[in-house]
Design an enzyme around this catalytic site. Structure first.
Site, PDB file in Angstrom:
ATOM      1  N   ASP A  55      -0.958   1.311  -4.062  1.00  0.00           N
ATOM      2  CA  ASP A  55      -1.819   0.300  -4.690  1.00  0.00           C
ATOM      3  C   ASP A  55      -3.162   0.865  -5.118  1.00  0.00           C
ATOM      4  OD1 ASP A  55      -2.849   0.585  -2.105  1.00  0.00           O
ATOM      5  OD2 ASP A  55      -3.484  -1.509  -1.997  1.00  0.00           O
TER       6      ASP A  55
ATOM      7  N   ASP B  72      -2.234   6.376  -3.428  1.00  0.00           N
ATOM      8  CA  ASP B  72      -1.165   5.649  -2.762  1.00  0.00           C
ATOM      9  C   ASP B  72      -0.662   4.546  -3.684  1.00  0.00           C
ATOM     10  OD1 ASP B  72      -3.388   3.981  -2.576  1.00  0.00           O
ATOM     11  OD2 ASP B  72      -2.805   3.170  -0.635  1.00  0.00           O
TER      12      ASP B  72
ATOM     13  N   SER C  24       0.805  -1.213   0.000  1.00  0.00           N
ATOM     14  CA  SER C  24       0.000   0.000   0.000  1.00  0.00           C
ATOM     15  C   SER C  24       0.847   1.276   0.000  1.00  0.00           C
ATOM     16  CB  SER C  24      -0.961  -0.032   1.192  1.00  0.00           C
ATOM     17  OG  SER C  24      -1.883   1.009   1.160  1.00  0.00           O
TER      18      SER C  24
ATOM     19  N   ASP D 113      -5.816   2.068  -3.657  1.00  0.00           N
ATOM     20  CA  ASP D 113      -7.106   1.852  -3.017  1.00  0.00           C
ATOM     21  C   ASP D 113      -7.529   3.070  -2.203  1.00  0.00           C
ATOM     22  OD1 ASP D 113      -5.328   1.587  -0.917  1.00  0.00           O
ATOM     23  OD2 ASP D 113      -6.159  -0.307  -0.168  1.00  0.00           O
TER      24      ASP D 113
END
Length: 449
Positions: A243, A241, A101, A245
């Site tokens: 990833d 960010d 992340s 999400d």
């Protein structure tokens, strides 16, 4: 928090804490637990962000999955929410994401979605942990043609892009949008969606090289991007960010618009249209008190959960709510996707901007954010649980709570993703709560670090 799983999967320094051996064991145990009752050859998707260690861990995971007979479909570098969506679209038995992340490149992680695209429950994660750490169940390993195999999917990214575009009912023509891709998983998908919907994109940090993900960029390092947005003629900026999400926004003046404000803008818009189910927004205990007070004035009910978008989702599913999220920018639009989706959240905000004809700075005036300070106290994971038993620390917390009782909050919690305890103070005077938060963080480090 489990023995391996934190609030967002298994995470650690790749090849040191998160080793290939552990990744292979996770693959074996997860495939066994999630597909034991199926009467067909299981199909499991794997996606990853742009970290150098992603290839290594994907190979190990794939070996573990195939060793128990699962067929693996590699999606390549792709946002986490895309894996959740594609798990459903491709009728897979599970989806796995290799990502840490917002953490720096030396970290990596493994998070798992079930066949319905939801993050695993605590009970299932504990069962997987017990198999790996305690040998609680025996996993049979097939031979011959029952062994699993690997295939690559070339349409995954384009399928997700088409889905994302379908979640709004307007185009973005005439809009000028700055985008910070964090040198992460969104470096292709976000730009393509924005451009294909008719906007002009000004893109930074979209050249991942395996080690520059989240490096002084993205939603956890916004200062330079805020200045960039302020200095160019754009309607707003969007920063993701690693990833993708989560997303934060920057208004045309360079001011950061966090997840609390994005959520509230969307909740207010949906309520006015009669589309906010039960007039309720689900947030975590980290949500700014300013949002809670503004929601009361607007007739929006706030339901709060533990920190972690998985707990927000659990509450939404239990009670039938459609919108919830976190201050960090994890926002769930449950009618569209089953997890936090930075691109989808950005599109909902952009659609509201387009339809309202207002500037983001105007929309962001929906509530006044109370000063809030978060200081991380470095504490080894093994020592975090001692926090609740340390009388010196607990007495200091009680004293602070008494001081801020009428005008603020104190929230102390072990991080589920990093070796630290987060000290959050909210109150009317930034300088005072900053001083007190730093003092408490140092006390915690001295006692537990």
């Amino acid at each position: 928090m489990g023995r391996l799983f934190g609030t967002d999967g298994v995470r650690g320094i790749a090849n040191a804490e998160l080793t290939c051996e552990l990744a292979m064991q996770i693959g074996k145990a997860a495939a066994y637990v999630l597909t034991k009752e199926t009467h067909h050859k299981p199909k499991i998707l794997i996606g990853k962000d742009s970290r150098l260690s992603g290839d290594m861990l994907e190979a190990a995971l794939t070996a573990g999955l195939c060793s128990v007979g699962a067929g693996v479909v590699s999606l390549g570098v792709i946002p986490t929410p895309a894996v959740a969506y594609l798990t459903r679209k491709y009728e897979a038995d599970a989806g796995i994401v290799i990502s840490a992340s917002h953490n720096s490149a030396e970290y990596n992680g493994i998070k798992i979605f079930n066949a319905n695209g939801y993050k695993l429950s605590d009970a299932i994660e504990e069962r997987i942990e017990a198999i790996i750490l305690d040998g609680s169940e025996t996993i049979d390993t097939p031979t011959g043609d029952a062994v699993g195999s690997l295939e690559h999917c070339d349409t995954a990214l384009s399928d997700y892009i088409e889905f994302a575009k379908s979640t709004i009912d307007c185009d973005l023509s005439g809009m000028r949008i700055a985008v910070d891709c964090a040198n992460g998983a969104s470096y292709k998908s976000t730009v393509k969606v924005i451009v294909e919907l008719g906007a002009e994109a000004f893109v930074v940090h979209n050249h991942p090289n395996g080690i520059n993900i989240n490096a002084n960029c993205g939603s956890t390092h916004t200062k330079e991007f805020q200045q960039y947005v302020k200095n160019i003629d754009v309607d707003l900026g969007l920063t993701f960010d690693g990833d993708a999400d989560r997303v934060l926004a920057v208004d045309e003046k360079g001011n950061l618009i966090d997840g609390d404000k994005i959520m509230f803008i969307c909740a207010d818009f949906l309520k006015e249209k009669g589309l906010l189910v039960k007039d309720t927004l689900v947030t975590t205990v980290m949500t700014n008190l300013g949002l809670v007070l503004a929601a009361k004035e607007k007739g929006i009910r706030i339901v709060q959960t533990r920190v972690g978008d998985r707990y927000v989702l659990e509450e939404m599913l239990k009670s039938g709510y459609i919108l919830g999220g976190e201050q960090s920018g994890h926002i769930i639009f449950l009618e569209n996707n089953t997890t936090g989706d930075g691109l989808l959240s950005a599109l909902q905000l952009l659609a509201i901007l387009k339809k309202s004809g207002k500037k983001l700075s105007e929309l962001a005036e929906v509530f006044q954010t109370l000063p809030q300070v978060i200081v991380n106290a470095k504490v080894q994971n093994a020592k975090k649980e001692a926090l609740a038993k340390d009388e010196v620390i607990q007495n200091e917390i009680k004293q602070l709570e008494a001081e801020l009782a009428e005008s603020g909050r104190v929230l102390i919690r072990p991080s589920g993703t990093e070796p630290c305890v987060r000290v959050m103070l909210e109150g009317p005077e930034l300088s005072i709560i900053t001083q007190k938060a730093k003092y408490l963080a140092k006390l915690i480090e001295a006692r537990l670090g």
